[in-house]
Design a protein around this motif. Structure first.
Motif, short mmCIF file in Angstrom:
data_model
loop_
_atom_site.label_atom_id
_atom_site.label_comp_id
_atom_site.label_asym_id
_atom_site.label_seq_id
_atom_site.Cartn_x
_atom_site.Cartn_y
_atom_site.Cartn_z
N ARG A 143 0.81 -1.21 0.00
CA ARG A 143 0.00 0.00 0.00
C ARG A 143 0.86 1.27 0.00
O ARG A 143 0.33 2.36 -0.23
N ALA A 144 2.14 1.14 0.30
CA ALA A 144 3.02 2.31 0.40
C ALA A 144 3.89 2.51 -0.83
O ALA A 144 4.60 3.51 -0.93
N ILE A 145 3.85 1.59 -1.78
CA ILE A 145 4.78 1.65 -2.92
C ILE A 145 4.57 2.92 -3.74
O ILE A 145 5.52 3.57 -4.20
N GLY A 146 3.32 3.29 -3.95
CA GLY A 146 3.05 4.52 -4.70
C GLY A 146 3.62 5.74 -4.01
O GLY A 146 4.16 6.64 -4.65
N CYS A 147 3.51 5.77 -2.67
CA CYS A 147 4.08 6.89 -1.90
C CYS A 147 5.60 6.93 -2.04
O CYS A 147 6.18 8.01 -2.23
N LEU A 148 6.23 5.78 -1.97
CA LEU A 148 7.69 5.75 -2.07
C LEU A 148 8.15 6.20 -3.46
O LEU A 148 9.19 6.87 -3.59
N LYS A 149 7.38 5.86 -4.49
CA LYS A 149 7.73 6.33 -5.83
C LYS A 149 7.62 7.85 -5.93
O LYS A 149 8.44 8.50 -6.60
#
Length: 370
Positions: free
Chosen positions: A267-273
């Protein structure tokens, strides 16, 4: 109801005429009223008006009285602003495709519409982790207690948590929806919707009884981004709609802040990108408030430079003409007549004012103050 408001409504109802084309018409003719009565030859000079669109415009104009349309539309949509209204949110006019009409329900705060209240978007996944929910609650609470208005989309997950937490903290919240403002989507948020009407506002560019459609929600996201000086992405996977809001915010010159997450949490991958692309990281409530304190406010415009007498005269004449004529732009000849300067001097002054970012030149040798 003014004639210009009725014409804004009329243009918005023509098939093939969307927000971008309406903006071009406004810029080309100085007002949509002028555009309404423009001959086909003049309309064809506007980028985006091909033969099919021109035929749609001609057909619609021939059978439509804008004032009668306005009265009829208002019967089922009693509360809406057109972009010609002084109460239309100023900050939305900064984006390239502001909605021509904005429908609303709830408690209007004109300070928000004039840019005097700080609006912050909070968006994210519909299926947040406990970490995402917890930090959304903490940040929405601190924002509400510090006088910020929390803006989100009434969706399940992060949106719902942001709205609820801001309301529980005694703050104000705005829900931008992809349906008519008289409908609740998702239906399970009906109680939250009713609470927002008591303590905030529900906004949409879609008229009453518009049902949810997949294409509406990316369009809705541009309004969320456009209304706010900053967008907070709390938790988002790599294909989350929240990322659309963040990318739009970048396009509109807004700040984007990210709640950092773990590589183990999909769920956090988009934020990290987004962080990898330069978005700022939220390191806690106090850190976020410090970051938000650096955002310039609309009620504190940067000071204008001292102007030479000729430049000051031309700018004052242009500003006064737009106010007296209730038009956003005026032609070069009228500026020369009003300012009393030689045309060559006036032309040079206009060029310098445009370089200073104080005016804008439009097609047809028309000028508007900024």
């Amino acid at each position: 109801m003014g004639a210009e408001q009725a014409v804004w409504l009329a243009w918005s109802q023509i098939p093939g005429v969307g927000p971008v084309l309406i903006q071009r018409l406004q810029q080309r003719f100085g007002s949509l009223s002028e555009a309404w009565f423009a001959p086909p030859e003049a309309l064809k000079t506007v980028a985006g008006i091909g033969q099919q669109t021109l035929e749609e415009i001609q057909s619609f104009r021939s059978k439509t009285d804008p004032e009668a349309l306005f009265q009829q539309h208002s019967q089922t949509n009693p509360h809406f602003w057109t972009a010609a209204d002084s109460s239309y949110p100023r900050i939305l006019l900064e984006i390239s495709d502001p909605p021509a009409l904005l429908y609303y329900r709830g408690k209007v705060d004109l300070k928000e519409n004039q840019g005097l209240n700080r609006m912050i978007a909070m968006v994210g996944t519909r299926e947040p982790s406990d970490y995402g929910r917890r930090w959304t609650h903490r940040i929405a609470t601190v924002l509400a207690r510090n006088g910020f208005t929390v803006v989100s989309g009434l969706a399940e997950g992060i949106d719902t948590q942001a709205h609820i937490s801001s309301l529980e903290a005694g703050g104000r919240t705005i829900a931008v929806v992809g349906t008519g403002v008289d409908l609740v989507y998702p239906p399970r948020n009906k109680f939250l919707y009713e609470k927002i009407l008591q303590q905030g506002l529900v906004l949409s560019e879609y008229p009453a009884q518009t049902q949810p459609e997949r294409s509406h929600f990316p369009r809705r996201n541009r309004i969320i981004a456009g209304l706010c000086r900053a967008v907070l992405v709390m938790e988002a996977p790599s294909k989350s709609g929240a990322l659309i809001t963040a990318h739009l915010a970048n396009d509109y010159g807004r700040d984007v802040y990210i709640l950092p997450g773990s590589l183990d949490n999909h769920r956090a991958i988009g934020c990290l990108k987004l962080i990898n692309r330069g978005a700022q990281v939220i390191l806690g409530e106090g850190h976020l408030l410090e970051l938000l304190g650096t955002i310039p406010q609309l009620d504190q415009p940067p000071p204008r430079p001292d102007l030479a007498p000729d430049l000051a005269t031309v700018l004052a004449s242009l500003t006064q003409l737009t106010q007296d004529l209730s038009q956003s732009s005026v032609p070069f000849d009228l500026i020369v007549q009003t300012c009393g300067l030689d045309p060559g001097i006036a032309s040079s002054a206009l060029i310098q004012l445009e370089l200073l970012g104080l005016i804008n030149q439009l097609p047809g040798m028309r000028y508007q103050p900024l």
